[in-house]
Motif scaffolding. Structure first.
Motif, PDB file in Angstrom:
ATOM      1  N   HIS A   1     119.017  63.472  24.550  1.00  0.00           N
ATOM      2  CA  HIS A   1     118.160  64.501  25.149  1.00  0.00           C
ATOM      3  C   HIS A   1     118.623  65.895  24.724  1.00  0.00           C
ATOM      4  O   HIS A   1     117.803  66.754  24.385  1.00  0.00           O
ATOM      5  N   ARG A   2     119.949  66.093  24.765  1.00  0.00           N
ATOM      6  CA  ARG A   2     120.471  67.411  24.386  1.00  0.00           C
ATOM      7  C   ARG A   2     120.148  67.703  22.931  1.00  0.00           C
ATOM      8  O   ARG A   2     119.736  68.802  22.579  1.00  0.00           O
ATOM      9  N   HIS A   3     120.317  66.692  22.095  1.00  0.00           N
ATOM     10  CA  HIS A   3     120.053  66.859  20.664  1.00  0.00           C
ATOM     11  C   HIS A   3     118.596  67.249  20.445  1.00  0.00           C
ATOM     12  O   HIS A   3     118.291  68.176  19.694  1.00  0.00           O
ATOM     13  N   ASP A   4     117.682  66.550  21.122  1.00  0.00           N
ATOM     14  CA  ASP A   4     116.258  66.833  20.919  1.00  0.00           C
ATOM     15  C   ASP A   4     115.869  68.202  21.464  1.00  0.00           C
ATOM     16  O   ASP A   4     115.076  68.925  20.847  1.00  0.00           O
ATOM     17  N   LEU A   5     116.437  68.582  22.612  1.00  0.00           N
ATOM     18  CA  LEU A   5     116.170  69.928  23.127  1.00  0.00           C
ATOM     19  C   LEU A   5     116.713  70.978  22.172  1.00  0.00           C
ATOM     20  O   LEU A   5     116.083  72.007  21.936  1.00  0.00           O
ATOM     21  N   GLY A   6     117.893  70.701  21.621  1.00  0.00           N
ATOM     22  CA  GLY A   6     118.477  71.624  20.646  1.00  0.00           C
ATOM     23  C   GLY A   6     117.601  71.757  19.413  1.00  0.00           C
ATOM     24  O   GLY A   6     117.411  72.851  18.884  1.00  0.00           O
ATOM     25  N   LYS A   7     117.021  70.626  18.972  1.00  0.00           N
ATOM     26  CA  LYS A   7     116.138  70.653  17.799  1.00  0.00           C
ATOM     27  C   LYS A   7     114.897  71.509  18.072  1.00  0.00           C
ATOM     28  O   LYS A   7     114.460  72.263  17.211  1.00  0.00           O
TER      29      LYS A   7
END
Lengths: 176, 395
Positions: free
Chosen positions: B247-253
């Motif tokens: 989730h963090r990775h996708d929000l960061g993207k």
């Protein structure tokens, strides 16, 4: 002498990931996996290290972008200065779109080229191993058959236990 | 209720937020009492800042619902809470509408008949077409209608969202249709609103990409705020460790992508105006200092350079501390961006303390309202069928 490999075929990507995890938990080294499409989570299950392709892409993008900027400055300032609406010859804002485009183009081409080179894919390359249906609807895991004495039979048994449809032994033309 | 109630904000944090809210209110009161010229642009910025924070969450929800996305369901209460602040921000439009005659030069009596704007007794063509559009009454009516539409439609979507999955209810189809309606109407209404509220501060300036530019800013702000609040709540344990690296990775993207989009729009507004060099257009940038403008450079640094170079690597996009720091910088950059768009043409210019204190006050109000809305519902939308998917999806 060529190496022998045990190949297990699976019907679904999820089963393949579970099988890879299980085999590695049992201490077997997984040589490679062959799937019809990229399977998310498989790299992690196989314990692959993070690819350095990102750095190749970054360097290629920088080379492309700054190479283009150098070309623009050379042409517009040194080789053929033209007065355009009284603007300075080195008009950076106008140079940014090609700077960006060349960065993207060089990044994309170099990354694809680097990928093909790392995977040793070039015209006329022979198929190293015949793994039927892995470009269609089968998911294969490949393990070195001689990684321990009597490994072939034990790996075959382990693969059958974790639900492989079919297990074969192969001696490909080159090491996988 | 079973178990101890989760304390989302500590006493100190609550006191700080109420303090900032009080500071904003005090600044507003002092400014109005002393008839300070800068207070009116402070009102504009305070209104816009709070409204756009809420709109960011609303867009996040609507875009995901339009695409039938389920990845965000675990932390969906965060954008829902953000969007739930919209009706309150919409109320600020009344203060804004009251301040319109003090903010906009065209709202002053005699603007369209001033001899400096007439050629041979006729209004100059640059303003002729705008004369009917930029009138206080019609302008105010538009502003009220826009915020009422956004807040009203969003409240309807949130009400359906709240009942989603309860007692077997499935409103996904209706939510999706309303979300599409929100996205499509938002594109038009927000473009016009940015022409009205920010571009018309300099009545002769025009830029067709201006609406897109403001939209890009709101999108980036929305992702930053959702990311920031999600990480904060996760650190407090509100999501029972269901927020994963994925989730963090996708929000960061998302934040990374919209930082690039914002920079793209920023650059093309600037480059085309610089290239064509038409007086009415380039005056906007000349007023902001041309190429050597330090504030303009700072906005680009905060909204593009920091998130672009800061979030380029995959590892960093999973690191909550760095993500939170970058998101916070983007929020600050958004405020500075708004200030740079609004203030140079206003009384007092960029040195306007009201334009800092009033948005800080409304920003604190936004955070307090968010936590009020968030605490009302269970943090995890467990009855929703999409929840199970969101807990374990992979990309």
């Amino acid at each position: 002498m060529s190496r022998r490999y045990v190949v297990g075929y699976f019907e679904e990507d999820g089963r393949l990931i579970r099988a890879v995890k299980e085999l590695r938990d049992q201490g077997w080294a997984v040589a490679d996996c062959f799937t019809p499409y990229p399977v998310p989570g498989l790299d992690e299950a196989m314990g692959l290290e993070h690819s350095y392709l990102g750095w190749v892409a970054f360097v290629a993008a920088m080379v492309g972008a700054f190479g283009m900027l150098a070309l623009e400055l050379f042409v517009a300032v040194y080789a053929w200065p033209v007065n355009i609406g009284g603007r300075p010859n080195a008009s950076i804002p106008a140079f940014i779109p090609p700077f960006f485009e060349a960065g993207v183009l060089n990044c994309a081409l170099t990354t694809v080229g680097a990928l093909l080179a790392v995977c040793k894919l070039y015209p006329g390359r022979e198929v190293p191993a015949d793994l039927p249906r892995t470009t269609d609807d089968r998911f294969a895991v490949v393990l070195d058959a001689d990684q321990a004495p009597g490994a072939a039979d034990r790996i075959t048994a382990a693969l059958k236990r974790v639900g492989a449809l079919e297990v074969t032994e192969q001696t490909p033309r080159e090491a996988l | 209720m079973s178990g101890p109630e989760l304390e989302l904000l500590s006493g100190g944090q609550k006191r700080l937020l109420y303090g900032l809210l009080g500071l904003g209110a005090l600044a507003l009161g002092v400014g109005l009492a002393t008839h300070s010229g800068g207070v009116y642009s402070g009102i504009l910025l305070g209104f816009l800042f709070m409204l756009e924070l809420g709109l960011g969450g609303a867009l996040f929800l609507c875009i995901n619902a339009t695409a039938n996305a389920r990845w965000h369901t675990v932390f969906r209460r965060v954008p829902e809470g953000v969007a739930a602040t919209l009706p309150w921000a919409a109320l600020l439009v009344l203060l804004f509408v009251w301040a319109v005659p003090h903010i906009y030069p065209w709202a002053a009596p005699g603007f369209y008949t001033d001899p400096s704007r007439l050629v041979g007794g006729v209004l100059i063509p640059e303003l002729k077409a705008k004369e009917g559009w930029l009138q206080p009454g019609w302008f105010s009516l538009r502003a009220v209608l826009f915020v009422a539409w956004w807040a009203g439609l969003m409240s309807l979507i949130l009400r359906l969202q709240r009942g989603q999955g309860l007692g077997g209810a499935n409103h996904a189809g209706a939510i999706r249709k309303l979300s599409i309606l929100f996205c499509v109407t938002f594109a038009y209404t927000f473009s016009v609103a940015s022409f009205d509220w920010l571009m018309s501060l300099e009545p002769r300036f025009y830029s067709t990409i201006f609406g897109v530019y403001c939209f890009a800013g709101v999108m980036q702000l929305g992702f930053a705020v959702v990311l920031l609040l999600t990480l904060f709540l996760d650190a407090k344990g509100a999501f029972k460790d269901q927020i994963r690296e994925q989730h963090r990775h996708d929000l960061g993207k998302w934040l990374f992508a919209f930082s690039c989009f914002w920079a793209y729009i920023w650059f093309f507004q600037f480059m085309l105006i610089w290239y064509a060099d038409l007086p009415d257009e380039s005056r906007y940038y000349v007023r902001r200092g041309g190429l050597r403008a330090d504030v303009m450079a700072l906005v680009v640094l905060l909204r593009f350079c920091v998130p672009f170079f800061g979030l380029a690597s995959q590892k960093v996009k999973k690191n909550p501390r760095i993500l939170a720091a970058v998101a916070l910088i983007v929020v600050a950059g958004h405020w500075l961006d708004l200030a740079l768009m609004a203030l140079p043409s206003q009384a007092g210019g960029m040195r306007n303390l009201y334009a800092l204190l009033i948005p800080v006050g409304t920003g604190a109000a936004f955070v307090l309202l968010f936590f009020r809305a968030f605490a009302k519902k269970p943090a995890l939308p467990e009855p929703d069928a999409a929840y199970a998917y969101s807990r374990r999806y992979l990309t």
